[in-house]
Every structure is written in C-alpha cells, then in structure tokens.
Enzyme design. Structure first.
Site, PDB file in Angstrom:
ATOM      1  N   LYS A  67       0.835  -1.200   0.000  1.00  0.00           N
ATOM      2  CA  LYS A  67       0.000   0.000   0.000  1.00  0.00           C
ATOM      3  C   LYS A  67       0.873   1.255   0.000  1.00  0.00           C
ATOM      4  O   LYS A  67       2.076   1.171   0.269  1.00  0.00           O
ATOM      5  CB  LYS A  67      -0.953  -0.038   1.193  1.00  0.00           C
ATOM      6  N   MET A  81      11.978  24.447   2.337  1.00  0.00           N
ATOM      7  CA  MET A  81      11.291  23.643   1.318  1.00  0.00           C
ATOM      8  C   MET A  81      12.273  22.897   0.423  1.00  0.00           C
ATOM      9  O   MET A  81      12.067  21.738   0.088  1.00  0.00           O
ATOM     10  CB  MET A  81      10.381  24.540   0.477  1.00  0.00           C
ATOM     11  N   TYR A  93      15.747  30.111   8.378  1.00  0.00           N
ATOM     12  CA  TYR A  93      14.494  30.768   8.741  1.00  0.00           C
ATOM     13  C   TYR A  93      14.350  30.881  10.250  1.00  0.00           C
ATOM     14  O   TYR A  93      14.691  29.948  10.991  1.00  0.00           O
ATOM     15  CB  TYR A  93      13.297  29.976   8.202  1.00  0.00           C
ATOM     16  N   ARG A  96     -10.629  -0.644  14.826  1.00  0.00           N
ATOM     17  CA  ARG A  96     -10.567   0.198  13.638  1.00  0.00           C
ATOM     18  C   ARG A  96     -11.524  -0.443  12.633  1.00  0.00           C
ATOM     19  O   ARG A  96     -12.662  -0.044  12.550  1.00  0.00           O
ATOM     20  CB  ARG A  96      -9.116   0.273  13.146  1.00  0.00           C
TER      21      ARG A  96
HETATM   22  C1  LIG Z   1      -0.473  -2.177   6.579  1.00  0.00           C
HETATM   23  C2  LIG Z   1      -1.055  -3.469   6.932  1.00  0.00           C
HETATM   24  C3  LIG Z   1      -0.229  -4.573   7.151  1.00  0.00           C
HETATM   25  C4  LIG Z   1       1.279  -4.496   7.130  1.00  0.00           C
HETATM   26  O1  LIG Z   1       1.743  -3.893   8.307  1.00  0.00           O
HETATM   27  P1  LIG Z   1       3.311  -3.798   8.614  1.00  0.00           P
HETATM   28  O2  LIG Z   1       3.381  -3.307  10.004  1.00  0.00           O
HETATM   29  O3  LIG Z   1       3.881  -2.790   7.668  1.00  0.00           O
HETATM   30  O4  LIG Z   1       3.870  -5.130   8.401  1.00  0.00           O
HETATM   31  C5  LIG Z   1      -0.838  -5.787   7.416  1.00  0.00           C
HETATM   32  N1  LIG Z   1      -2.187  -5.900   7.473  1.00  0.00           N
HETATM   33  C6  LIG Z   1      -2.997  -4.852   7.276  1.00  0.00           C
HETATM   34  C7  LIG Z   1      -4.468  -5.037   7.361  1.00  0.00           C
HETATM   35  C8  LIG Z   1      -2.468  -3.599   7.014  1.00  0.00           C
HETATM   36  O5  LIG Z   1      -3.276  -2.557   6.832  1.00  0.00           O
END
Ligand SMILES: *Cc1c(COP(=O)(O)O)cnc(C)c1O
Length: 363
Positions: free
Chosen positions: A35, A308, A260, A130
């Site tokens: 992801k 930046m 800055y 969640r």
């Molecule tokens: C992001 C995610 C993972 C991977 O998590 P890591 O800590 O990066 O290994 C696994 N399962 C779900 C549902 C996730 O959203």
C-alpha cells in the site's frame, strides 16, 4: 543541472527481506503489503522485486489495477475492501479479493449480480477497534457471507494487531496481542478457511500468530517495526537510500544565525554546508538541529530549520567536504528510524512522504 535529490531503491534488499520473512515464518505464505506506493518505494518496482511473494495487499483499488497492468498474477487483497457497489465488478474483473469488515459491505454483496464472483477475507475486530466485525457478530457475518452465491471459494479469516511491536518477552509485555490472539481463536473456532493474523512485527516477535498467511509490510522494506530497534537489528536491509549533494559551503562567523527564524547560532567561525533537499522533497520539517546526516559517509548534524528546498549542515566535523559531495539523509548507514525519532514520527511516514520531484533510481 538536474536537482540531485534521489531515492535509491535496492531491489536486492527487498528480495533479501522477503527471504528473511519467509525464514521467520516458514510454515506461512507471505502477502507482501504494498500500500501507499509500496511504502513510498514505488509500487511496480516493489512488485517486480518481490515477484516471489504469494500475494499482494493494497489499500486502493487503483493500486490493484496498476499491479495487474504490470503483469502481477498472484492474488491481491484490497485490505479495507470495496466501499461502493461499482467496485465489486471491477474487483471481479481484476481478480482482486476483498476484506469484508462491515455490514454495509455484506448488503452490497447481497445485492450484487451473483455472477460477480469475488474472494472474501472476513475481518474480525479483536481489539484494534478500527476495522472489523465485533466478535459477537462475526459468526453471523460469516454465515451471511457464505450464503452469497457470488462469494467464491473458502472465506478466509483476518485479524489486525494493535501493538504486536511489544513482544512477548515479559509478563507485562504483549498483553494486548495475547488477548487479541485469544479472541480471534475463540471467535473463529470451528470455522473453515485460512487464517491471517500477523503483520511485520508479529512475524518478528509472535511466532504463534504466523498461521496460514503473514501480511508483511515494513519488514520487507527493511524498516524497524519495533520502537528503539532498527531493521538491521532483525537482519533486514533498508531498501531505500535518500540522498542529495552539497550545493554550497559557506564560512559563517561566530554569533551569526542560520536559516528561517534564525533558530541556530554559530558557536564559532565555521563552515556551513547547504544541501539540495527540503520538506518539498519529503525530508521532515520537524527534524530539529542536531539530526544526523552523512556527508561523504561521515556524520554531520543538521542545523537550523529545514526549508522547502534546502537544509543547512554543520561541517566542522567534515573539513574536507566540497561542493558536489554526497549527502545521505537516510539509508543502510543511517537508519530512517533515527531520523524519524528525531522528527517525532516513524520510518513508515518518512518513506511514504517522498515527493514526486525526487528522482527514483534502482540499484
Ligand atoms: C499495513 C497493513 C499490514 C502491514 O503492516 P506492517 O506493520 O507494515 O507489516 C498488514 N495488514 C494490514 C491489514 C495492514 O493494513
């Protein structure tokens, strides 16, 4: 001259890390979580490097489309599932599995064209709070899902840990993970289907949670998934080197202030290096004076505010530094975790935040 800011991706490190994950979870299949553009490393590049993974996990259907367009043939799981009915047909066409975590998704599937076959992973909320069905509703959700003709194959069962980075190394540690494992086991007892509980931290620290599928993200990129430890502490190799060059060295007098808001004052006459990188490239603005960088491979501290496009560096410890010399912001010799700690975040956020003007190079 092109801006010298680069993210060098070590594809060999990605493969090495996949082998490490396999070695630690020898009885499990490995879903490579890619992801957020492969945690900022580049989705297609990561998928190509991790062609040996058993499946891929994504958070956006558009990422699944990119993976299929790149020729990925393994199963793909949309980790948060579809969120509108029109997604179902797209997922079917792409052979993308869906996490099912909410009653609204069951309703959409029940109303979908039964020809729209889709693989499903039922997500159970064992304490992360969640996504997922509460344990008391999980079996009913499973029964509803099983009755939908469009659901293809055996329903798989999924859990996500909230604090698996606390290992089971003392009675006070890992309480939540032990509890989540127990709730998962109790909830799914007797149900058919493969199980998946573990993220990277659980791959490293919770062997009892490996089950049929581990879902590894951070570990594959060589990042630490445990506070106070680096990826290298677990035999992982950081896959990203974020680097640039010095574009100026100036000799600044004692008492003068740099950058800055004039937050840093020179304690003596001294050389200040200027490197072509800033928050516009994804280097965190929150990194304070003192955050380490490598100039010619030697540590030198950031001084003053990150701007930046530029950062300023105390070069007193690197007197031989010259304009054009390499500056490393993080990489195998300077763990991203170190920078993240200084900036009050985690390595994941830093690698995910690299911006489009940075040139990606493969090694
Ligand atoms: C992001 C995610 C993972 C991977 O998590 P890591 O800590 O990066 O290994 C696994 N399962 C779900 C549902 C996730 O959203």
């Amino acid at each position: 001259m092109a801006r010298p800011t680069t993210a060098v991706i070590d594809t060999g490190a990605l493969r090495h890390n996949l082998a490490q994950v396999r070695g630690r979870a020898p009885g499990s299949r490995v879903m490579a979580v890619v992801k957020a553009d492969g945690y900022g490393h580049g989705l297609e590049r990561v998928a190509r490097s991790l062609a040996g993974a058993d499946a891929f996990g994504v958070a956006a259907l558009s990422d699944a489309e990119r993976l299929r367009a790149a020729g990925v043939s393994q199963p793909i799981l949309l980790l948060s599932g579809f969120d509108e009915p029109s997604d179902i047909g797209r997922m079917r066409a792409l052979h993308v599995d869906s996490a099912i975590h909410h009653a609204s998704q069951l309703e959409m599937l029940e109303q979908a064209d039964p020809g729209e076959l889709i693989g499903c992973w039922l997500k159970i909320d064992t304490g992360m709070h969640r996504l997922g069905f509460a344990p008391e509703h999980a079996r009913e959700a499973h029964a509803r899902l099983s009755a939908i003709p469009g659901v293809v194959g055996e329903i798989r069962l999924l859990n996500h840990f909230a604090s698996s980075d606390e290992f089971d190394d003392s009675p006070s540690h890992g309480r939540q993970t032990r509890e989540q494992m127990r709730i998962f086991q109790d909830t799914v007892a007797g149900l058919p289907g493969e199980r998946s509980l573990a993220n990277s931290a659980a791959v490293l620290g919770w062997p009892d949670a490996h089950a049929d599928w581990v879902r590894a993200g951070g570990a594959l990129y060589g990042m630490s998934v445990v506070e106070g430890r680096t990826g290298a502490d677990f035999g992982l190799q950081p896959a990203m080197t974020f680097a640039t060059r010095l574009i100026a060295i100036n000799h600044i007098r004692k008492g003068e202030r740099v950058g800055y808001s004039a937050t840093w004052e020179c304690p003596e006459d001294m050389p200040i290096g200027v490197a072509a990188i800033g928050y516009g490239d994804g280097y965190p603005r929150a990194a304070p004076s003192g955050t380490p960088m490598l100039v010619n491979g030697r540590r030198a501290p950031l001084v003053g505010r990150v701007s930046m496009d530029l950062v300023t560096i105390d070069l007193r410890g690197v007197p031989e530094a010259r304009v054009g010399d390499p500056v490393t912001l993080w990489g195998p010799e300077l763990p991203v975790e170190t920078i993240a700690l200084a900036a009050g975040t985690i390595g994941y956020e830093l690698t995910c935040s690299i911006t489009r003007r940075v040139r990606f190079v493969e090694r």
